[in-house]
Motif scaffolding. Structure first.
Motif, mmCIF file in Angstrom:
data_model
loop_
_atom_site.group_PDB
_atom_site.id
_atom_site.type_symbol
_atom_site.label_atom_id
_atom_site.label_comp_id
_atom_site.label_asym_id
_atom_site.label_seq_id
_atom_site.Cartn_x
_atom_site.Cartn_y
_atom_site.Cartn_z
ATOM 1 N N ARG A 1 0.845 -1.212 0.000
ATOM 2 C CA ARG A 1 0.000 0.000 0.000
ATOM 3 C C ARG A 1 0.873 1.252 0.000
ATOM 4 N NH1 ARG A 1 -3.754 -0.093 4.759
ATOM 5 N NH2 ARG A 1 -2.413 -1.650 5.713
ATOM 6 N N LEU A 2 1.817 1.265 -0.916
ATOM 7 C CA LEU A 2 2.751 2.385 -1.005
ATOM 8 C C LEU A 2 2.034 3.673 -1.367
ATOM 9 C CD1 LEU A 2 5.689 0.554 -2.766
ATOM 10 C CD2 LEU A 2 5.869 1.772 -0.596
ATOM 11 N N LYS A 3 2.618 4.762 -0.866
ATOM 12 C CA LYS A 3 2.089 6.093 -1.134
ATOM 13 C C LYS A 3 3.205 6.955 -1.725
ATOM 14 C CE LYS A 3 -0.707 5.829 3.097
ATOM 15 N NZ LYS A 3 -1.004 6.495 4.405
ATOM 16 N N PRO A 4 2.863 7.993 -2.455
ATOM 17 C CA PRO A 4 3.915 8.870 -2.992
ATOM 18 C C PRO A 4 4.840 9.409 -1.907
ATOM 19 C CG PRO A 4 1.843 9.318 -4.089
ATOM 20 C CD PRO A 4 1.535 8.341 -2.986
ATOM 21 N N GLU A 5 4.323 9.634 -0.720
ATOM 22 C CA GLU A 5 5.154 10.155 0.364
ATOM 23 C C GLU A 5 6.121 9.113 0.930
ATOM 24 O OE1 GLU A 5 1.816 10.298 0.114
ATOM 25 O OE2 GLU A 5 0.841 10.066 2.092
ATOM 26 N N ASP A 6 6.035 7.879 0.456
ATOM 27 C CA ASP A 6 7.031 6.873 0.829
ATOM 28 C C ASP A 6 8.288 6.976 -0.028
ATOM 29 O OD1 ASP A 6 4.346 4.544 1.246
ATOM 30 O OD2 ASP A 6 5.471 5.563 2.835
ATOM 31 N N SER A 7 8.249 7.803 -1.059
ATOM 32 C CA SER A 7 9.405 7.973 -1.941
ATOM 33 C C SER A 7 10.576 8.543 -1.149
ATOM 34 C CB SER A 7 9.063 8.915 -3.094
ATOM 35 O OG SER A 7 8.033 8.381 -3.900
ATOM 36 N N ALA A 8 11.704 7.859 -1.239
ATOM 37 C CA ALA A 8 12.891 8.263 -0.481
ATOM 38 C C ALA A 8 14.035 7.314 -0.811
ATOM 39 C CB ALA A 8 12.609 8.213 1.023
ATOM 40 N N VAL A 9 15.200 7.657 -0.335
ATOM 41 C CA VAL A 9 16.306 6.698 -0.325
ATOM 42 C C VAL A 9 16.188 5.914 0.981
ATOM 43 C CG1 VAL A 9 18.793 6.373 -0.316
ATOM 44 C CG2 VAL A 9 17.774 8.198 -1.710
ATOM 45 N N TYR A 10 16.168 4.609 0.850
ATOM 46 C CA TYR A 10 16.026 3.732 2.009
ATOM 47 C C TYR A 10 17.396 3.172 2.381
ATOM 48 C CZ TYR A 10 10.980 3.928 1.913
ATOM 49 O OH TYR A 10 9.677 4.366 1.994
ATOM 50 N N TYR A 11 17.748 3.316 3.651
ATOM 51 C CA TYR A 11 19.041 2.882 4.160
ATOM 52 C C TYR A 11 18.868 1.739 5.142
ATOM 53 C CZ TYR A 11 20.741 7.355 2.371
ATOM 54 O OH TYR A 11 21.064 8.425 1.572
ATOM 55 N N CYS A 12 19.689 0.734 4.982
ATOM 56 C CA CYS A 12 19.772 -0.337 5.961
ATOM 57 C C CYS A 12 20.752 0.091 7.046
ATOM 58 C CB CYS A 12 20.257 -1.610 5.278
ATOM 59 S SG CYS A 12 20.335 -3.051 6.348
ATOM 60 N N ALA A 13 20.437 -0.233 8.286
ATOM 61 C CA ALA A 13 21.293 0.159 9.404
ATOM 62 C C ALA A 13 21.368 -0.972 10.415
ATOM 63 C CB ALA A 13 20.757 1.414 10.070
ATOM 64 N N ALA A 14 22.517 -1.109 11.047
ATOM 65 C CA ALA A 14 22.699 -2.139 12.073
ATOM 66 C C ALA A 14 23.417 -1.547 13.276
ATOM 67 C CB ALA A 14 23.500 -3.321 11.521
ATOM 68 N N GLY A 15 23.036 -2.008 14.440
ATOM 69 C CA GLY A 15 23.665 -1.531 15.664
ATOM 70 C C GLY A 15 23.638 -2.604 16.727
ATOM 71 N N TRP A 16 24.614 -2.563 17.618
ATOM 72 C CA TRP A 16 24.673 -3.565 18.667
ATOM 73 C C TRP A 16 23.462 -3.456 19.578
ATOM 74 C CZ3 TRP A 16 27.641 -6.116 16.013
ATOM 75 C CH2 TRP A 16 28.864 -5.667 15.532
ATOM 76 N N THR A 17 22.978 -4.589 20.004
ATOM 77 C CA THR A 17 21.738 -4.647 20.775
ATOM 78 C C THR A 17 21.758 -3.735 21.995
ATOM 79 O OG1 THR A 17 21.237 -6.884 20.044
ATOM 80 C CG2 THR A 17 20.255 -6.182 22.119
ATOM 81 N N TYR A 18 22.860 -3.715 22.731
ATOM 82 C CA TYR A 18 22.893 -2.933 23.968
ATOM 83 C C TYR A 18 22.725 -1.439 23.700
ATOM 84 C CZ TYR A 18 27.653 -1.172 23.204
ATOM 85 O OH TYR A 18 28.747 -0.537 22.721
ATOM 86 N N GLN B 1 18.582 7.202 15.045
ATOM 87 C CA GLN B 1 19.590 6.803 14.066
ATOM 88 C C GLN B 1 20.989 6.823 14.652
ATOM 89 O OE1 GLN B 1 20.435 9.636 10.807
ATOM 90 N NE2 GLN B 1 18.765 10.877 11.646
ATOM 91 N N ASP B 2 21.223 7.606 15.688
ATOM 92 C CA ASP B 2 22.578 7.709 16.229
ATOM 93 C C ASP B 2 22.991 6.497 17.054
ATOM 94 O OD1 ASP B 2 22.060 9.957 19.087
ATOM 95 O OD2 ASP B 2 20.924 8.238 18.352
ATOM 96 N N VAL B 3 22.091 5.545 17.262
ATOM 97 C CA VAL B 3 22.480 4.323 17.989
ATOM 98 C C VAL B 3 22.873 3.191 17.053
ATOM 99 C CG1 VAL B 3 21.084 4.935 19.991
ATOM 100 C CG2 VAL B 3 20.092 3.495 18.194
ATOM 101 N N TYR B 4 22.792 3.445 15.770
ATOM 102 C CA TYR B 4 23.178 2.460 14.768
ATOM 103 C C TYR B 4 24.598 2.771 14.286
ATOM 104 C CZ TYR B 4 18.317 1.042 14.678
ATOM 105 O OH TYR B 4 17.076 0.573 15.040
#
Length: 127
Positions: free
Chosen positions: A85-102, A111-114
């Motif tokens: 159910r995508l919408k025009p406002e979903d348009s963006a660059v999508y970034y994958c991010a990973a961070g330690w669980t703790y 975003q600063d914890v990734y």
């Protein structure tokens, strides 16, 4: 270090679907969260969704709840984002991010914890 590579972006119509995949490599033996952020032109980077190390927990940004679903494949070290159910406002660059669980667990939407980021993949939704 963890390397992240996104794939699956592209063009969809309003109401359509796309599936993004992020492949993780490198130091992936430690427990970490892995998820997605997005950034549209002229806007701040926005939290989309994240998954726990085991895949049994997930969190979503308010704007995508009920439309997007994140899934984790530990054996393949991948995470997928099914976007319906995508919408025009979903348009963006999508970034994958990973961070330690703790670091991520207390505030997974920040975003600063990734620690690790992919280069991004473009998603465009036409009206």
């Amino acid at each position: 270090q963890v390397q992240l590579v996104e794939s699956g972006g592209g063009l969809a119509q309003d109401g359509g679907s796309l599936r993004l995949t992020c492949a993780a490599s490198g130091r992936t033996v430690s427990p970490y969260y892995i998820g997605w952020f997005r950034q549209a032109p002229g806007k701040d980077r926005e939290f989309v969704a994240t998954s726990t190390w085991s895949g049994d927990g997930s969190f979503y940004g308010d704007s995508v709840k009920g439309r997007f679903a994140i899934s984790r494949d530990k054996d393949k070290n991948t995470v997928a984002l099914q976007m319906d159910r995508l919408k025009p406002e979903d348009s963006a660059v999508y970034y994958c991010a990973a961070g330690w669980t703790y670091k991520v667990q207390p505030t997974p939407e920040r975003q600063d914890v990734y620690n690790f980021w992919g280069r991004g993949t473009q998603v465009s939704v036409s009206s």
